[in-house]
Design a protein around this motif. Sequence first.
Motif, PDB file in Angstrom:
ATOM      1  N   UNK A  59       0.829  -1.211   0.000  1.00 28.03           N
ATOM      2  CA  UNK A  59       0.000   0.000   0.000  1.00 28.03           C
ATOM      3  C   UNK A  59       0.863   1.262   0.000  1.00 28.03           C
ATOM      4  N   UNK A  60       2.076   1.139   0.520  1.00 22.66           N
ATOM      5  CA  UNK A  60       2.891   2.345   0.740  1.00 22.66           C
ATOM      6  C   UNK A  60       3.455   2.935  -0.551  1.00 22.66           C
ATOM      7  N   UNK A  61       3.824   2.066  -1.517  1.00 25.27           N
ATOM      8  CA  UNK A  61       4.520   2.550  -2.722  1.00 25.27           C
ATOM      9  C   UNK A  61       3.724   3.625  -3.484  1.00 25.27           C
ATOM     10  N   UNK A  62       2.428   3.406  -3.776  1.00 23.52           N
ATOM     11  CA  UNK A  62       1.715   4.466  -4.502  1.00 23.52           C
ATOM     12  C   UNK A  62       1.563   5.754  -3.691  1.00 23.52           C
ATOM     13  N   UNK A  63       1.516   5.645  -2.375  1.00 23.88           N
ATOM     14  CA  UNK A  63       1.400   6.854  -1.544  1.00 23.88           C
ATOM     15  C   UNK A  63       2.751   7.590  -1.542  1.00 23.88           C
ATOM     16  N   UNK A  64       3.830   6.808  -1.538  1.00 27.18           N
ATOM     17  CA  UNK A  64       5.163   7.423  -1.632  1.00 27.18           C
ATOM     18  C   UNK A  64       5.298   8.138  -2.979  1.00 27.18           C
ATOM     19  N   UNK A  65       4.758   7.520  -4.032  1.00 36.71           N
ATOM     20  CA  UNK A  65       4.832   8.145  -5.364  1.00 36.71           C
ATOM     21  C   UNK A  65       4.045   9.457  -5.366  1.00 36.71           C
ATOM     22  N   UNK A  66       2.885   9.464  -4.727  1.00 36.82           N
ATOM     23  CA  UNK A  66       2.094  10.703  -4.636  1.00 36.82           C
ATOM     24  C   UNK A  66       2.872  11.769  -3.858  1.00 36.82           C
ATOM     25  N   UNK A  67       3.447  11.370  -2.725  1.00 39.54           N
ATOM     26  CA  UNK A  67       4.198  12.338  -1.900  1.00 39.54           C
ATOM     27  C   UNK A  67       5.313  12.970  -2.722  1.00 39.54           C
ATOM     28  N   UNK A  68       5.995  12.146  -3.519  1.00 43.25           N
ATOM     29  CA  UNK A  68       7.081  12.657  -4.379  1.00 43.25           C
ATOM     30  C   UNK A  68       6.531  13.623  -5.408  1.00 43.25           C
ATOM     31  N   UNK A  69       5.408  13.237  -6.021  1.00 38.97           N
ATOM     32  CA  UNK A  69       4.781  14.109  -7.031  1.00 38.97           C
ATOM     33  C   UNK A  69       4.434  15.468  -6.425  1.00 38.97           C
ATOM     34  N   UNK A  70       4.065  15.463  -5.145  1.00 39.15           N
ATOM     35  CA  UNK A  70       3.701  16.710  -4.463  1.00 39.15           C
ATOM     36  C   UNK A  70       4.942  17.496  -4.028  1.00 39.15           C
ATOM     37  N   UNK A  71       6.113  16.893  -4.195  1.00 41.22           N
ATOM     38  CA  UNK A  71       7.354  17.604  -3.894  1.00 41.22           C
ATOM     39  C   UNK A  71       7.962  17.240  -2.553  1.00 41.22           C
ATOM     40  N   UNK A  72       7.360  16.263  -1.854  1.00 43.47           N
ATOM     41  CA  UNK A  72       7.899  15.848  -0.554  1.00 43.47           C
ATOM     42  C   UNK A  72       8.887  14.692  -0.747  1.00 43.47           C
ATOM     43  N   UNK A  73       9.714  14.472   0.268  1.00 47.12           N
ATOM     44  CA  UNK A  73      10.581  13.292   0.290  1.00 47.12           C
ATOM     45  C   UNK A  73       9.940  12.276   1.231  1.00 47.12           C
ATOM     46  N   UNK A  74       9.346  11.198   0.676  1.00 46.41           N
ATOM     47  CA  UNK A  74       8.713  10.215   1.562  1.00 46.41           C
ATOM     48  C   UNK A  74       9.744   9.311   2.225  1.00 46.41           C
ATOM     49  N   UNK A  75       9.542   9.050   3.511  1.00 45.19           N
ATOM     50  CA  UNK A  75      10.405   8.110   4.241  1.00 45.19           C
ATOM     51  C   UNK A  75       9.488   7.028   4.805  1.00 45.19           C
ATOM     52  N   UNK A  76       9.755   5.796   4.411  1.00 40.63           N
ATOM     53  CA  UNK A  76       8.922   4.680   4.884  1.00 40.63           C
ATOM     54  C   UNK A  76       9.420   4.217   6.252  1.00 40.63           C
ATOM     55  N   UNK A  77       8.505   4.165   7.200  1.00 34.73           N
ATOM     56  CA  UNK A  77       8.877   3.785   8.570  1.00 34.73           C
ATOM     57  C   UNK A  77       8.552   2.329   8.882  1.00 34.73           C
ATOM     58  N   UNK A  78       7.841   1.651   7.964  1.00 31.02           N
ATOM     59  CA  UNK A  78       7.465   0.257   8.229  1.00 31.02           C
ATOM     60  C   UNK A  78       6.095   0.162   8.856  1.00 31.02           C
ATOM     61  N   UNK A  79       5.916  -0.862   9.677  1.00 34.57           N
ATOM     62  CA  UNK A  79       4.578  -1.147  10.214  1.00 34.57           C
ATOM     63  C   UNK A  79       4.138  -0.107  11.252  1.00 34.57           C
ATOM     64  N   UNK A  80       2.817  -0.056  11.431  1.00 35.41           N
ATOM     65  CA  UNK A  80       2.238   0.972  12.312  1.00 35.41           C
ATOM     66  C   UNK A  80       2.760   0.869  13.737  1.00 35.41           C
ATOM     67  N   UNK A  81       2.916  -0.368  14.229  1.00 37.09           N
ATOM     68  CA  UNK A  81       3.354  -0.494  15.630  1.00 37.09           C
ATOM     69  C   UNK A  81       4.867  -0.667  15.739  1.00 37.09           C
ATOM     70  N   UNK A  82       5.564  -0.527  14.605  1.00 41.56           N
ATOM     71  CA  UNK A  82       7.037  -0.566  14.643  1.00 41.56           C
ATOM     72  C   UNK A  82       7.537   0.862  14.380  1.00 41.56           C
ATOM     73  N   UNK A  83       8.088   1.135  13.177  1.00 34.34           N
ATOM     74  CA  UNK A  83       8.524   2.510  12.883  1.00 34.34           C
ATOM     75  C   UNK A  83       7.394   3.512  13.006  1.00 34.34           C
ATOM     76  N   UNK A  84       6.175   3.054  12.690  1.00 36.01           N
ATOM     77  CA  UNK A  84       5.010   3.941  12.753  1.00 36.01           C
ATOM     78  C   UNK A  84       4.740   4.490  14.144  1.00 36.01           C
ATOM     79  N   UNK A  85       5.258   3.806  15.168  1.00 33.07           N
ATOM     80  CA  UNK A  85       5.052   4.285  16.548  1.00 33.07           C
ATOM     81  C   UNK A  85       5.668   5.675  16.737  1.00 33.07           C
ATOM     82  N   UNK A  86       6.655   6.007  15.901  1.00 34.50           N
ATOM     83  CA  UNK A  86       7.338   7.308  16.035  1.00 34.50           C
ATOM     84  C   UNK A  86       6.479   8.475  15.567  1.00 34.50           C
TER      85      UNK A  86
END
Length: 199
Positions: free
Chosen positions: A151-178
């Motif tokens: 699910x993350x890849x197309x959202x990362x592509x959108x973020x890039x299109x909008x000019x942001x640098x997407x950083x994937x943190x992993x699962x919600x209760x892992x990196x997502x906890x941050x």
Amino acid sequence: MSYAIVGFGKIGQALAHAFARKNIDVTVASRRPPEALAPQARAIGPTVVAKSLREALEADTIILAVPFGEHREVAKALPSWKGKTVIDAMNAFPVPEELDGLPSSAFVATSFTGAKFVKGFNHLIAATLAADPVVKGGHRVVFLSSDDEDATAPVAALAKQLGFAPIKLGKLNEGGALVHARGHTWGQLIFQDLFKKEQ
Ligand SMILES: NC(=O)c1ccc[n+]([C@@H]2O[C@H](COP(=O)([O-])OP(=O)(O)OC[C@H]3O[C@@H](n4cnc5c(N)ncnc54)[C@H](OP(=O)(O)O)[C@@H]3O)[C@@H](O)[C@H]2O)c1
């Protein structure tokens, strides 16, 4: 891909600015009729179009920018979320007891059964999110987390299109906890306005 932002307050409008800046079509909706949102949508840019909630939910990708407690109302507006991508830009703060230890996005995801569900665009205050993410030599970072890696890849592509640098943190209760709150404490990456240098 078609995009909608549900909730047209501070965060919804900040995101609408990001779409307008790149001339990407986006529908915006709230509980108010589209005529009530149209002047503000037009003021942001010609690619931002106000529609009814029902029409907005026809988009493939829907960004949730409503107060946390309202997510269930949005979820109820579609009989099935299969095939949709939902981006959760909401924060639950302070964390309500009903979450019972779940990250807020994991809790929200249970109302959007079948959707590809990604947390993102939630860690910056609205004014910062609304500002141009392209700065000299770099791009403003947005953090993405999901329990569904695909699910993350197309959202990362959108973020890039909008000019942001997407950083994937992993699962919600892992990196997502941050980028979640716990009790009365914000995750460590919330409000960290970071930039990634051009490679
Ligand atoms: N403000 C920030 O700096 C910030 C930063 C990061 C994350 N967030 C998160 O982003 C979310 C939105 O915050 P905000 O500051 O943008 O709030 P806001 O300015 O109060 O805007 C909320 C929007 O949601 C709409 N809304 C409420 N209930 C709805 C429903 N059931 N269906 C459709 N639309 C509905 C409201 O419009 P109507 O009344 O017309 O329905 C309004 O446009 C929150 O979850 C917040 O935690 C906020």
